[in-house]
Structures are given as structure tokens and as C-alpha cells.
Motif scaffolding. Structure first.
Motif, mmCIF file in Angstrom:
data_model
loop_
_atom_site.group_PDB
_atom_site.id
_atom_site.type_symbol
_atom_site.label_atom_id
_atom_site.label_comp_id
_atom_site.label_asym_id
_atom_site.label_seq_id
_atom_site.Cartn_x
_atom_site.Cartn_y
_atom_site.Cartn_z
ATOM 1 N N THR A 177 17.737 -30.497 -6.656
ATOM 2 C CA THR A 177 18.583 -30.765 -7.822
ATOM 3 C C THR A 177 20.010 -30.386 -7.470
ATOM 4 O O THR A 177 20.281 -29.242 -7.116
ATOM 5 N N ARG A 178 20.886 -31.378 -7.581
ATOM 6 C CA ARG A 178 22.292 -31.143 -7.250
ATOM 7 C C ARG A 178 23.036 -30.714 -8.510
ATOM 8 O O ARG A 178 23.083 -31.456 -9.495
ATOM 9 N N GLN A 217 11.216 -32.623 -7.874
ATOM 10 C CA GLN A 217 12.090 -31.803 -8.679
ATOM 11 C C GLN A 217 12.827 -32.664 -9.689
ATOM 12 O O GLN A 217 13.242 -33.795 -9.376
ATOM 13 N N ILE A 218 13.036 -32.138 -10.855
ATOM 14 C CA ILE A 218 13.857 -32.783 -11.860
ATOM 15 C C ILE A 218 14.754 -31.768 -12.527
ATOM 16 O O ILE A 218 14.384 -30.590 -12.645
ATOM 17 N N THR A 269 12.563 -32.397 -3.705
ATOM 18 C CA THR A 269 13.626 -33.388 -3.558
ATOM 19 C C THR A 269 15.007 -32.829 -3.880
ATOM 20 O O THR A 269 16.010 -33.433 -3.540
ATOM 21 N N THR A 313 16.234 -26.210 -13.408
ATOM 22 C CA THR A 313 15.609 -27.209 -12.558
ATOM 23 C C THR A 313 14.114 -26.919 -12.475
ATOM 24 O O THR A 313 13.706 -25.755 -12.445
ATOM 25 N N GLN A 369 17.441 -34.833 -10.851
ATOM 26 C CA GLN A 369 17.988 -35.042 -9.519
ATOM 27 C C GLN A 369 19.430 -34.532 -9.462
ATOM 28 O O GLN A 369 19.870 -33.978 -8.457
ATOM 29 N N TYR A 370 20.165 -34.750 -10.557
ATOM 30 C CA TYR A 370 21.548 -34.293 -10.680
ATOM 31 C C TYR A 370 21.724 -33.618 -12.030
ATOM 32 O O TYR A 370 21.051 -33.979 -13.003
ATOM 33 N N THR A 420 23.047 -27.611 -4.128
ATOM 34 C CA THR A 420 21.743 -28.227 -4.352
ATOM 35 C C THR A 420 20.677 -27.154 -4.246
ATOM 36 O O THR A 420 20.661 -26.380 -3.292
#
Lengths: 110, 114
Positions: A104-105, A6-7, A102, A21, A9-10, A86
Motif C-alpha cells: 500500500t503506497r 493488500q488493500i 502487493t 492498510t 493499493q494507494y 509503501t
């Protein structure tokens, strides 16, 4: 092995801005689910997408499943402070097994 | 309905100790799952079960064992705890008839191995 990335991450956004995301799988998925996890909490189901090219909306949230069924996206319009958390995608790769992305926060600044 | 319940909520183990994480669901779901979530990371599937008496390995099964003697219960056993098993453990359940199979998660067990 099979991976779901996933992109970003933040992501920090100002309240009212949009957020997206992206979820990418190394293999074709049978379906994809999206979950939201608040800080200190457990994942909560948002939606499931099954068909190639499918688009679903839930109020300010728009979910898409790619034509090749290897990628997906979640878009939030006009973020609110309640959107903080997230966001995870989870792809069904076999008959019963889901591979989680993974995550995305998202942080929303008032 | 209580949904998915997990006990204990927190536990500290010493290296080499053993313990069982309990998971119970009251929704008559056929599928149950165990995941671990390391700090700031996603969820990794440890084991899953598609019904009583049937279990199978997920992505990260080493160091763990499971059993499914009833539809409701799906305990996770750690035999020789190691620091690498420090994590938050989530149990989940779902009902699938090849349609929507939303996973319902328990509140988690936070495990620290010292």
C-alpha cells in the motif's frame, strides 16, 4: 498458488488523518512481518507478529494479526509527512519462505 | 558492520547477455534471499538459502541461478538476459533460531535489459 493481497493499493491522506492498510492471505500463516519502503529505497523491517489475535504498538503504529492467522492490519494514527512510503506485509507460508503482499503506497499531504 | 551490500547499483544489459549480481552480508546470518521488485509492485522471491551449500527455489526462479559457497556471499546469476528481467533486485539476509527473523535488505541493483 499462495497469495497475499493488500488493500488499498494507494492512499492519500491529509497530515494528521489516520491510515489503515489490510493484508489478506489465501492460506494460514506461521507469522507475518511488516516492512516500510521509502521511495527509491529498500524495505525496512517494522515488526513481526506470531500469535493468533496478537496486537503490537510502536508509537503511532498499531499492528494486528487475525484470529485465523490469515489476515493482518497496520494502523497509523495522526499521520505525518515522514510516514510517506509503501507498506508491505510478508507472510511466512513454509519453513523459510516469505510471500510479500502487493503493498500500500501512502502519500501524506501537508 | 556494513550489513548487506550489493553490487552493482545499476546495470544495462543487452538481450542474451549474462551477468552476476553480487550480495554479501557481514552479520553471520544463515538465511539469505533474492527478491525482484517490478515497478510499483511487491517483492517476488527468486531463490533463497538456509546456509552454505543449500539453496532452493522461490516463486519466480526461471532464468536465474544461485550458489552459496560461503555464509557471507550469495550471488545471483542471469544466464540469458531477457526484457522481462528488467527489475530492481534486492538481496536480504536474516538469522533465525525459530524466533524473530527480521530480514535485512541491501540497497538493491537496478537492472535494465534492452
Amino acid at each position: 498458488g499462495q497469495q497475499v493481497m493488500q488493500i488499498p493499493q494507494y492512499q492519500h491522506v491529509q497530515e494528521g488523518e489516520d491510515f489503515t492498510t489490510y493484508c489478506n492471505s489465501s492460506t494460514t500463516l506461521s507469522n507475518i512481518q511488516w516492512y516500510k519502503q521509502r521511495p527509491g529505497g529498500h524495505p525496512v523491517f517494522l515488526i513481526q507478529l506470531v500469535k493468533s489475535g496478537e496486537v503490537k504498538k510502536q508509537k503511532r503504529l498499531t499492528f494486528q494479526f487475525g484470529e485465523a492467522k490469515k489476515n493482518s492490519s497496520l494502523h497509523i494514527t495522526a499521520t505525518q509527512t515522514t510516514d510517506v512510503g509503501t507498506y508491505f506485509c510478508a507472510g511466512l507460508t513454509g519453513t523459510y519462505k516469505y510471500i510479500f503482499g502487493t503493498g500500500t503506497r501512502l502519500k501524506v499531504l501537508a | 558492520n556494513a550489513g548487506v551490500t550489493q553490487t552493482p547499483k545499476f546495470r544495462i544489459l543487452k538481450i542474451g547477455q549474462s551477468m552476476t549480481l553480487q550480495c554479501t552480508q557481514d552479520m553471520n546470518h544463515n538465511y539469505m534471499y533474492w527478491y525482484r521488485q517490478d515497478p510499483g509492485m511487491g517483492l517476488k522471491l527468486i531463490y533463497y538459502s538456509v546456509g552454505a551449500g543449500i539453496t532452493d527455489k522461490g516463486e519466480v526462479p526461471n532464468g536465474y541461478n544461485v550458489s552459496r559457497s560461503t555464509t557471507e556471499d550469495f550471488p545471483l546469476r542471469l544466464e540469458l538476459a531477457a526484457p522481462s528481467q528488467t527489475s530492481v533486485y534486492f538481496c536480504a539476509s536474516s538469522y533465525s533460531d525459530r524466533g524473530l527473523n527480521e530480514q535485512f535488505f541491501g540497497p538493491g541493483t537496478r537492472l535494465t535489459v534492452l
